[in-house]
Each structure stands twice: as structure tokens, then as C-alpha cells.
Write a protein that holds these residues in place. Structure first.
Motif, mmCIF file in Angstrom:
data_model
loop_
_atom_site.group_PDB
_atom_site.id
_atom_site.type_symbol
_atom_site.label_atom_id
_atom_site.label_comp_id
_atom_site.label_asym_id
_atom_site.label_seq_id
_atom_site.Cartn_x
_atom_site.Cartn_y
_atom_site.Cartn_z
ATOM 1 N N ALA A 146 -101.917 35.960 -16.027
ATOM 2 C CA ALA A 146 -102.645 35.458 -14.857
ATOM 3 C C ALA A 146 -101.687 35.012 -13.759
ATOM 4 O O ALA A 146 -101.937 35.263 -12.573
ATOM 5 C CB ALA A 146 -103.554 34.299 -15.280
ATOM 6 N N THR A 147 -100.594 34.371 -14.123
ATOM 7 C CA THR A 147 -99.619 33.915 -13.132
ATOM 8 C C THR A 147 -98.945 35.096 -12.445
ATOM 9 O O THR A 147 -98.771 35.103 -11.219
ATOM 10 C CB THR A 147 -98.556 33.020 -13.797
ATOM 11 N N SER A 161 -104.105 29.029 -12.966
ATOM 12 C CA SER A 161 -104.322 29.439 -14.346
ATOM 13 C C SER A 161 -104.640 28.253 -15.244
ATOM 14 O O SER A 161 -105.295 28.423 -16.280
ATOM 15 C CB SER A 161 -103.077 30.163 -14.884
ATOM 16 N N CYS A 162 -104.192 27.079 -14.855
ATOM 17 C CA CYS A 162 -104.412 25.883 -15.676
ATOM 18 C C CYS A 162 -105.693 25.145 -15.305
ATOM 19 O O CYS A 162 -106.065 24.188 -15.999
ATOM 20 C CB CYS A 162 -103.228 24.937 -15.545
ATOM 21 N N ALA A 203 -107.329 33.500 -16.183
ATOM 22 C CA ALA A 203 -106.919 32.633 -17.293
ATOM 23 C C ALA A 203 -108.000 31.671 -17.761
ATOM 24 O O ALA A 203 -108.015 31.293 -18.938
ATOM 25 C CB ALA A 203 -105.674 31.830 -16.896
ATOM 26 N N SER A 224 -101.995 34.659 -21.884
ATOM 27 C CA SER A 224 -103.015 34.572 -20.829
ATOM 28 C C SER A 224 -102.463 33.880 -19.593
ATOM 29 O O SER A 224 -102.685 34.338 -18.459
ATOM 30 C CB SER A 224 -104.247 33.822 -21.353
ATOM 31 N N LEU A 225 -101.732 32.776 -19.789
ATOM 32 C CA LEU A 225 -101.120 32.084 -18.652
ATOM 33 C C LEU A 225 -100.098 32.971 -17.954
ATOM 34 O O LEU A 225 -100.055 33.027 -16.717
ATOM 35 C CB LEU A 225 -100.448 30.799 -19.137
ATOM 36 N N GLY A 241 -105.352 33.465 -10.470
ATOM 37 C CA GLY A 241 -104.871 32.821 -11.687
ATOM 38 C C GLY A 241 -106.007 32.177 -12.456
ATOM 39 O O GLY A 241 -106.113 32.324 -13.682
ATOM 40 N N PHE A 242 -106.889 31.483 -11.747
ATOM 41 C CA PHE A 242 -108.054 30.883 -12.402
ATOM 42 C C PHE A 242 -108.983 31.951 -12.959
ATOM 43 O O PHE A 242 -109.464 31.842 -14.091
ATOM 44 C CB PHE A 242 -108.813 29.995 -11.414
#
Length: 330
Positions: free
Chosen positions: A127-128, A57-58, A93, A123-124, A89-90
Motif C-alpha cells: 500500500a505504501t 496505510s495505518c 491497506a 499489506s503495509l 494507502g488507506f
């Protein structure tokens, strides 16, 4: 005639907004072929599903692409063998958790910093959670398109069994297995080549992905423009007074008009005087994850059943989190 002209104008504006980011995403995904080794990605990504989903996500901070450009990057990551929680996750996010979108949201809502902060946090979180849920799916063939599933098989370490993993991929793809085998072998584990050969590889992949994703983008933009033109904005605004109904309306609006995440905060700002904070967040969080364009693009990675589950989980989480904002934060 006026509605037709408006729809055509909106259609072109959506394409003008989306195409540069689609190009950026396709270019980044193609550059991964020669600059990032899939073994390096697998080694350095967290193995724990929650940490992996959060790390994925990051990644948007490194790949600042919107919901048009994140799909080809996510597809390349999956085909390189990155764990599914990281890729999902990507995928969910990255359109929001990246410097460009955070900056544009701050410009639009600088007098309401909680909108900016909660957009990133929600959003994080979503997605996580979705990435973690899909970590329990060890066999990826039921959720991935056949060619993508074959890519993940090729990216996995070879196990000594009675049959070849590649043969299994051929069986899954049927008569197209030979062509897919050649494509996957070239794209997933390319040999060390000269600068010219690497350039040709990247160029070929850019053309291939643009041909596939560009058509879906055009279709999604046309549908989104038609919906936005035929739905009176006055009707939408009149439905946004309640704490629950306003969230539902803004989520539907976000999914149908398909505004790029780099500029959607300015569109949401026009509703700030009449809609609740939770509904504005619902628009800003849900839209970049799911709209008509992105769903079409996701079909190039996932089977419809998998997209339905991702959509259902993300929708429920968005509704719960933003409803909490309406009742306890606003």
C-alpha cells in the motif's frame, strides 16, 4: 439445480458478510462530513509522499472496515482533499491492517505467527509503495471520476486566476455540472448547522452512497458466487503444489471468490495442508486489495485506467514478496 442452489446460497452469504461492513464504511464516511474538517486532515497528514502513504496505510487501525467498507471512506477522504498517497494507502491497506482482521488472522493461524506478521507487513509495504507511485500524478482529473475530481478541486485552496476553479469543474462534468456543484458544495465543505441539519446531511449521504455502492456490491457478489460454484475445488487444490503456480492460483482464487477480509483467514486455513506459505499469504494479502466486489466499488472513485495501474503494481508486488517467502522462508 443443485449448482443453482449452491450459487444462490453463496451469493446470499457474500451479501450477509459484506453488507454490515459496507454500512459501517458508508456511515463512517458520512460522519466525516461533520466531525472531520478536511483542512485539519490536510494539515496533520505528512506531506512527504512516502510518509503520507504509510500514514494512510495505518489509518485502518482507526477505521476497522473491510474491502467493502473502505471504499466509501477512501472516497470521502479524497473528496475532502486528502493527498492521493494517503487515500490510496488507506484504500489498499485498511481491509487488512485493522484490529478486527489481525485478530481473526491470529485466531486462524495462531500456530503459524509468521503468517499473521507477514500479512500485515506485506499489506503495509504494498500500500505504501503504490501510494508513493501515485504521488507523481499531480493532476487528478485523468485518474478520478469526474464528480470526485470536482470534489478535490473544491477542497483545494482557491487560487487567484482568471477563471473560477468551480467553473473548471463544471466544464469537466458537462451538463451535470450544476447538480454536481451543489452536491459537492454541500458534502465537501458543509456550513456549521444545527444537530438536526447535520443528522439530515449524514442520512442523505448514507442513502446516496448505499444506492450507488449497494448495486455494485450485489452484482459483484453474484459474479463471485457463480465463479466459485462452477470451479471445482479439487481442481484448484491440484494446481497448488508448485511454489510459483500455487501463488498464481491463490491470487486468482482470492480475486474471484471475494471473501470478506474479516473471515478470509479461515477460508485460507482450509488450504494450509496442501498449499505453500507464500500462496496462503498471496491469498490473504491480495484478496482484500482486489476482488470482484472491490474493483466494482473502486470504479465509483477511479477511472478504469487508474484501477488497472493500481491492480498491476499491487499484483506484481504481491507475487514478488510471496515468492520470496516460498523460496527463502518456507
Amino acid at each position: 439445480m443443485e449448482q443453482l442452489n449452491n450459487a444462490f446460497t453463496l451469493f446470499l452469504s457474500l451479501l450477509v458478510e459484506a453488507i454490515p461492513f459496507l454500512l459501517l464504511g458508508v456511515l463512517l464516511s458520512s460522519l466525516l462530513l461533520i466531525f472531520i474538517d478536511e483542512r485539519w486532515l490536510i494539515t496533520h497528514m505528512p506531506k512527504h509522499p512516502v510518509l503520507g502513504a504509510f500514514a494512510g496505510s495505518c489509518i485502518g487501525f482507526l477505521f476497522p472496515v473491510c474491502e467493502c467498507g473502505n471504499v466509501p471512506v477512501a472516497r470521502r477522504l479524497i473528496m475532502q482533499g486528502v493527498p492521493m498517497p494517503v487515500a490510496i494507502g488507506f484504500l489498499l491497506a485498511a481491509p487488512t491492517v485493522n484490529p478486527i482482521v489481525i485478530w481473526s488472522t491470529w485466531i486462524a493461524f495462531h500456530d503459524r505467527p509468521e503468517i499473521v506478521i507477514l500479512r500485515v507487513v506485506f499489506s503495509l509495504s504494498i500500500a505504501t509503495i503504490v501510494g508513493y507511485v501515485f504521488s507523481v500524478q499531480t493532476d487528478l482529473k485523468p485518474i478520478l471520476q469526474p464528480a470526485i475530481a470536482l470534489g478535490t478541486i473544491r477542497a483545494q485552496p482557491k487560487i487567484s486566476t482568471g477563471s473560477s476553479l468551480l467553473d473548471g469543474g463544471d466544464f469537466m462534468l458537462g451538463s451535470g455540472g450544476v447538480a454536481a456543484k451543489r452536491m459537492t458544495q454541500d458534502l465537501i465543505q458543509p456550513p456549521q448547522k444545527s444537530l438536526r441539519a447535520n443528522f439530515d446531511l449524514v442520512l442523505d449521504n448514507v442513502i446516496q452512497e448505499l444506492r450507488e455502492l449497494g448495486g455494485i456490491l450485489v452484482l459483484g457478489s453474484a459474479v463471485a458466487a457463480a465463479i466459485q460454484t462452477l470451479t471445482p475445488r479439487e481442481l484448484i487444490v491440484s494446481l497448488g503444489e508448485g511454489p510459483i503456480l500455487s501463488i498464481v492460483v491463490m491470487m486468482i482464487l482470492a480475486g474471484s471468490i471475494s471473501i470478506c477480509s474479516t473471515v478470509d483467514s479461515f477460508f485460507a486455513l482450509s488450504f494450509a495442508a496442501t498449499f505453500t506459505s507464500g500462496s496462503l499469504l498471496a491469498f490473504l494479502v491480495f484478496g482484500p486489495m482486489f476482488d470482484l466486489k472491490s474493483i466494482g466499488l473502486m470504479l465509483s472513485i477511479f477511472k478504469p485506467k487508474a484501477i488497472f495501474y493500481i491492480f498491476a503494481i499491487a499484483t506484481q508486488l504481491t507475487f514478488i514478496l510471496t515468492l520470496f517467502v516460498n523460496f527463502h522462508v518456507s
